[in-house]
Write a protein that holds these residues in place. Sequence first.
Motif, PDB file in Angstrom:
ATOM      1  N   GLU A   5      -8.219 -18.345   0.133  1.00  0.00           N
ATOM      2  CA  GLU A   5      -7.488 -19.247  -0.797  1.00  0.00           C
ATOM      3  C   GLU A   5      -8.484 -19.944  -1.708  1.00  0.00           C
ATOM      4  O   GLU A   5      -9.511 -20.432  -1.237  1.00  0.00           O
ATOM      5  CB  GLU A   5      -6.726 -20.300  -0.001  1.00  0.00           C
ATOM      6  N   HIS A   6      -8.162 -20.008  -2.985  1.00  0.00           N
ATOM      7  CA  HIS A   6      -9.086 -20.631  -3.946  1.00  0.00           C
ATOM      8  C   HIS A   6      -8.539 -21.953  -4.462  1.00  0.00           C
ATOM      9  O   HIS A   6      -7.345 -22.093  -4.691  1.00  0.00           O
ATOM     10  CB  HIS A   6      -9.296 -19.701  -5.148  1.00  0.00           C
ATOM     11  N   SER A   7      -9.417 -22.923  -4.665  1.00  0.00           N
ATOM     12  CA  SER A   7      -9.018 -24.166  -5.348  1.00  0.00           C
ATOM     13  C   SER A   7     -10.265 -24.761  -6.008  1.00  0.00           C
ATOM     14  O   SER A   7     -11.373 -24.253  -5.828  1.00  0.00           O
ATOM     15  CB  SER A   7      -8.389 -25.163  -4.369  1.00  0.00           C
ATOM     16  N   ASP A   8     -10.065 -25.834  -6.784  1.00  0.00           N
ATOM     17  CA  ASP A   8     -11.233 -26.474  -7.411  1.00  0.00           C
ATOM     18  C   ASP A   8     -12.084 -27.188  -6.365  1.00  0.00           C
ATOM     19  O   ASP A   8     -13.310 -27.139  -6.389  1.00  0.00           O
ATOM     20  CB  ASP A   8     -10.787 -27.510  -8.458  1.00  0.00           C
ATOM     21  N   VAL A   9     -11.389 -27.888  -5.457  1.00  0.00           N
ATOM     22  CA  VAL A   9     -12.112 -28.711  -4.469  1.00  0.00           C
ATOM     23  C   VAL A   9     -11.477 -28.552  -3.089  1.00  0.00           C
ATOM     24  O   VAL A   9     -10.251 -28.539  -2.967  1.00  0.00           O
ATOM     25  CB  VAL A   9     -12.057 -30.216  -4.855  1.00  0.00           C
ATOM     26  N   ILE A  10     -12.337 -28.443  -2.072  1.00  0.00           N
ATOM     27  CA  ILE A  10     -11.867 -28.479  -0.679  1.00  0.00           C
ATOM     28  C   ILE A  10     -12.256 -29.842  -0.116  1.00  0.00           C
ATOM     29  O   ILE A  10     -13.393 -30.288  -0.305  1.00  0.00           O
ATOM     30  CB  ILE A  10     -12.539 -27.372   0.171  1.00  0.00           C
ATOM     31  N   VAL A  11     -11.323 -30.489   0.557  1.00  0.00           N
ATOM     32  CA  VAL A  11     -11.640 -31.743   1.248  1.00  0.00           C
ATOM     33  C   VAL A  11     -11.487 -31.475   2.739  1.00  0.00           C
ATOM     34  O   VAL A  11     -10.428 -31.038   3.178  1.00  0.00           O
ATOM     35  CB  VAL A  11     -10.700 -32.877   0.803  1.00  0.00           C
ATOM     36  N   ARG A  27      -4.515 -36.147  -8.791  1.00  0.00           N
ATOM     37  CA  ARG A  27      -3.955 -36.956  -9.883  1.00  0.00           C
ATOM     38  C   ARG A  27      -4.745 -36.750 -11.172  1.00  0.00           C
ATOM     39  O   ARG A  27      -4.241 -36.999 -12.264  1.00  0.00           O
ATOM     40  CB  ARG A  27      -3.930 -38.432  -9.485  1.00  0.00           C
ATOM     41  N   ALA A  28      -6.012 -36.316 -11.032  1.00  0.00           N
ATOM     42  CA  ALA A  28      -6.836 -36.048 -12.221  1.00  0.00           C
ATOM     43  C   ALA A  28      -6.696 -34.587 -12.665  1.00  0.00           C
ATOM     44  O   ALA A  28      -7.455 -34.123 -13.519  1.00  0.00           O
ATOM     45  CB  ALA A  28      -8.293 -36.374 -11.918  1.00  0.00           C
ATOM     46  N   GLY A  29      -5.780 -33.860 -12.031  1.00  0.00           N
ATOM     47  CA  GLY A  29      -5.490 -32.497 -12.493  1.00  0.00           C
ATOM     48  C   GLY A  29      -6.257 -31.397 -11.777  1.00  0.00           C
ATOM     49  O   GLY A  29      -6.184 -30.224 -12.161  1.00  0.00           O
ATOM     50  N   LYS A  30      -7.007 -31.740 -10.716  1.00  0.00           N
ATOM     51  CA  LYS A  30      -7.745 -30.697  -9.982  1.00  0.00           C
ATOM     52  C   LYS A  30      -6.842 -30.048  -8.934  1.00  0.00           C
ATOM     53  O   LYS A  30      -5.954 -30.708  -8.378  1.00  0.00           O
ATOM     54  CB  LYS A  30      -8.942 -31.316  -9.246  1.00  0.00           C
ATOM     55  N   SER A  31      -7.115 -28.777  -8.649  1.00  0.00           N
ATOM     56  CA  SER A  31      -6.406 -28.169  -7.516  1.00  0.00           C
ATOM     57  C   SER A  31      -7.242 -28.439  -6.261  1.00  0.00           C
ATOM     58  O   SER A  31      -8.460 -28.249  -6.262  1.00  0.00           O
ATOM     59  CB  SER A  31      -6.197 -26.675  -7.745  1.00  0.00           C
ATOM     60  N   VAL A  32      -6.573 -28.928  -5.221  1.00  0.00           N
ATOM     61  CA  VAL A  32      -7.300 -29.404  -4.031  1.00  0.00           C
ATOM     62  C   VAL A  32      -6.656 -28.845  -2.760  1.00  0.00           C
ATOM     63  O   VAL A  32      -5.425 -28.827  -2.644  1.00  0.00           O
ATOM     64  CB  VAL A  32      -7.277 -30.951  -3.958  1.00  0.00           C
ATOM     65  N   THR A  33      -7.496 -28.411  -1.821  1.00  0.00           N
ATOM     66  CA  THR A  33      -7.010 -28.035  -0.487  1.00  0.00           C
ATOM     67  C   THR A  33      -7.639 -28.973   0.532  1.00  0.00           C
ATOM     68  O   THR A  33      -8.868 -29.109   0.568  1.00  0.00           O
ATOM     69  CB  THR A  33      -7.398 -26.577  -0.140  1.00  0.00           C
ATOM     70  N   VAL A  34      -6.789 -29.621   1.324  1.00  0.00           N
ATOM     71  CA  VAL A  34      -7.285 -30.500   2.387  1.00  0.00           C
ATOM     72  C   VAL A  34      -7.186 -29.741   3.704  1.00  0.00           C
ATOM     73  O   VAL A  34      -6.125 -29.194   4.025  1.00  0.00           O
ATOM     74  CB  VAL A  34      -6.446 -31.800   2.481  1.00  0.00           C
ATOM     75  N   ASP A 258     -15.128 -24.740  -5.930  1.00  0.00           N
ATOM     76  CA  ASP A 258     -16.373 -25.076  -6.640  1.00  0.00           C
ATOM     77  C   ASP A 258     -17.107 -26.217  -5.940  1.00  0.00           C
ATOM     78  O   ASP A 258     -18.318 -26.323  -5.997  1.00  0.00           O
ATOM     79  CB  ASP A 258     -16.049 -25.533  -8.075  1.00  0.00           C
ATOM     80  N   ALA A 259     -16.321 -27.103  -5.355  1.00  0.00           N
ATOM     81  CA  ALA A 259     -16.940 -28.264  -4.703  1.00  0.00           C
ATOM     82  C   ALA A 259     -16.261 -28.514  -3.366  1.00  0.00           C
ATOM     83  O   ALA A 259     -15.100 -28.151  -3.171  1.00  0.00           O
ATOM     84  CB  ALA A 259     -16.776 -29.495  -5.598  1.00  0.00           C
ATOM     85  N   ILE A 260     -17.015 -29.154  -2.469  1.00  0.00           N
ATOM     86  CA  ILE A 260     -16.448 -29.457  -1.153  1.00  0.00           C
ATOM     87  C   ILE A 260     -16.836 -30.881  -0.763  1.00  0.00           C
ATOM     88  O   ILE A 260     -17.974 -31.302  -0.974  1.00  0.00           O
ATOM     89  CB  ILE A 260     -16.901 -28.397  -0.118  1.00  0.00           C
ATOM     90  N   ILE A 261     -15.861 -31.610  -0.246  1.00  0.00           N
ATOM     91  CA  ILE A 261     -16.136 -32.985   0.211  1.00  0.00           C
ATOM     92  C   ILE A 261     -15.960 -33.005   1.725  1.00  0.00           C
ATOM     93  O   ILE A 261     -14.877 -32.677   2.232  1.00  0.00           O
ATOM     94  CB  ILE A 261     -15.160 -34.000  -0.425  1.00  0.00           C
ATOM     95  N   LEU A 262     -17.011 -33.376   2.441  1.00  0.00           N
ATOM     96  CA  LEU A 262     -16.883 -33.538   3.891  1.00  0.00           C
ATOM     97  C   LEU A 262     -16.484 -34.979   4.168  1.00  0.00           C
ATOM     98  O   LEU A 262     -17.319 -35.884   4.076  1.00  0.00           O
ATOM     99  CB  LEU A 262     -18.215 -33.238   4.584  1.00  0.00           C
ATOM    100  N   ALA A 263     -15.218 -35.209   4.450  1.00  0.00           N
ATOM    101  CA  ALA A 263     -14.724 -36.572   4.676  1.00  0.00           C
ATOM    102  C   ALA A 263     -14.559 -36.783   6.176  1.00  0.00           C
ATOM    103  O   ALA A 263     -13.453 -36.919   6.695  1.00  0.00           O
ATOM    104  CB  ALA A 263     -13.406 -36.775   3.940  1.00  0.00           C
ATOM    105  N   LEU A 264     -15.686 -36.805   6.877  1.00  0.00           N
ATOM    106  CA  LEU A 264     -15.692 -36.805   8.342  1.00  0.00           C
ATOM    107  C   LEU A 264     -16.444 -38.010   8.870  1.00  0.00           C
ATOM    108  O   LEU A 264     -17.276 -38.579   8.172  1.00  0.00           O
ATOM    109  CB  LEU A 264     -16.414 -35.535   8.841  1.00  0.00           C
TER     110      LEU A 264
END
Length: 473
Positions: A5-11, A27-34, A258-264
């Motif tokens: 699965e593709h998205s702009d950002v993975i959280v 809300r800023a228009g990015k596609s995001v997968t949590v 493209d980017a990943i946020i580790l919110a751990l």
Amino acid sequence: MSGVEHSDVIVVGAGTAGLAAASALVRAGKSVTVLERKPYVGGRAYSYEHPALGETVDSQHVLLGCCTNLIELCEQAGTAKKIRWYDEQTFLEPNGNASTIVTSDLPAPFHFAPSFLSMSMLGWKDKVGLARGLMDFFRGYPAEDTESVEHWLKRTKQTELSIRHFWGPIVMATLNDRLSHCSTRYAGKVFHELFVKSSIGGRLGIPTVPLSEFYAAEARMIEAFGGTVRLRSSVEGLVQERDGRWRANTADGAYMADAIILALPFEQTQKLLPAVRMNEEYARGYEEAKDDLELKMARQIHSPYTSILLWYDREITDLDHAWLLDTTIEWFFHKSRIRRYAREKGSYVEVVIAGSRAQLGMTREEILSSALRELEMFFPEVRRAKLVKSGVLKEARATFSVTTGLDQFRPKQTTEWPGLFLAGDWTATEWPSTMEGGVRSGRLAAGAVVGDAMRFMAPETPASGLMRWLSRE
Ligand SMILES: Cc1cc2nc3c(=O)[nH]c(=O)nc-3n(C[C@H](O)[C@H](O)[C@H](O)COP(=O)(O)OP(=O)(O)OC[C@H]3O[C@@H](n4cnc5c(N)ncnc54)[C@H](O)[C@@H]3O)c2cc1C
């Protein structure tokens, strides 16, 4: 699931940090997968069905008027109306004395002055010392985090009673650790925001629904803006592809962005770090930066928290919440009143022990019987009421401790590795381990993703009254 699965950002992680990051980005228009490994969102601010009790249970989480980012997030998700706000707080002594702090019409910083003057839990000498102490945080709070609260209390000659009835309880409730551990920088921030800067910063907000229900609305908002929230998806490895994009591997699939946020939390970040594979271009610098981050994480420590849940056949008091002084139990939440359950259903109560290291080694029965003995001292009706059921929730890793010198070990949300960002209450936010700290970290990480760090941050609580001219901030 098959394919990638593709998205702009993975959280990774759907606690307050992950939800805030994902909300800001969708809300800023990015596609995001949590991707969240548990079957519910909210992270440590969670509720669940307790099989033995047959009830949805949680450890009560509260917020304050100065939690501007969390409040804004709740407004966006439509949950702000599920927070009950209190301007009045009651401090109970086991001898039956009650002192109340309530906001008056006087301008800040004098809004609590009439309450402080009339509090029976402190004598004149204690109150003079307390006023002198608060003056230290008049214009703001210390820039350095080298002094412990214990040292500050000694240095400013605070009385034993004011420590027991005011400074200690406030620090334990907000920083969840003992005075010798916590730095005065964070305690000073709490005192400044709650008691000095404005008449709204210290308002107490309590969610009126179980926490996972409260935060489910944030997940629904993410989906309404086109994002995806996948529960039961534990990320087990991260790979940076040749083209610089990131792939997150879970047990049942792969996700690319493209980017990943580790919110751990830090211990989960620590676990995942060895499973990060960089592409050749960045691999060289990776080891050094990884060692630095590991050193930072090694400096973090946890502080536990214990909640005792009690169901009585009748209402044991008409208070919604109270501070309990001079006992092991420190705070009382009357959940059935806060949530407006029918009175005939009796009292559903939670009592809390913050920073509860001693309780980690105790049995649930020991914790329960001691709590019941102490609760009777404050509410005589407990003796007459029938305890219908009870539960004890121990959270060994409830919060991280804002120990002295910690600031230099709280990493920023940007990392050495392009496209990889960190969030979580423990990262650099200038806030202690709280939901507001989590939300701030998520919004800072989202800002870093779009290259504008402060873009998603809510304004701070404005100084009010005379503090508009006196506050440094
Ligand atoms: C008992 C208790 C009482 C508290 N009381 C208060 C309070 O009154 N007020 C307050 O403001 N704060 C309170 N806190 C602190 C507050 O809950 C936290 O500071 C805040 O929720 C932290 O949010 P976070 O998003 O940074 O981390 P977390 O909430 O820990 O979220 C991290 C998420 O990542 C997920 N995860 C972990 N590993 C993986 C993986 N490999 N793949 C996918 N997902 C993963 C976890 O399941 C979790 O959902 C309390 C905490 C506890 C435990």
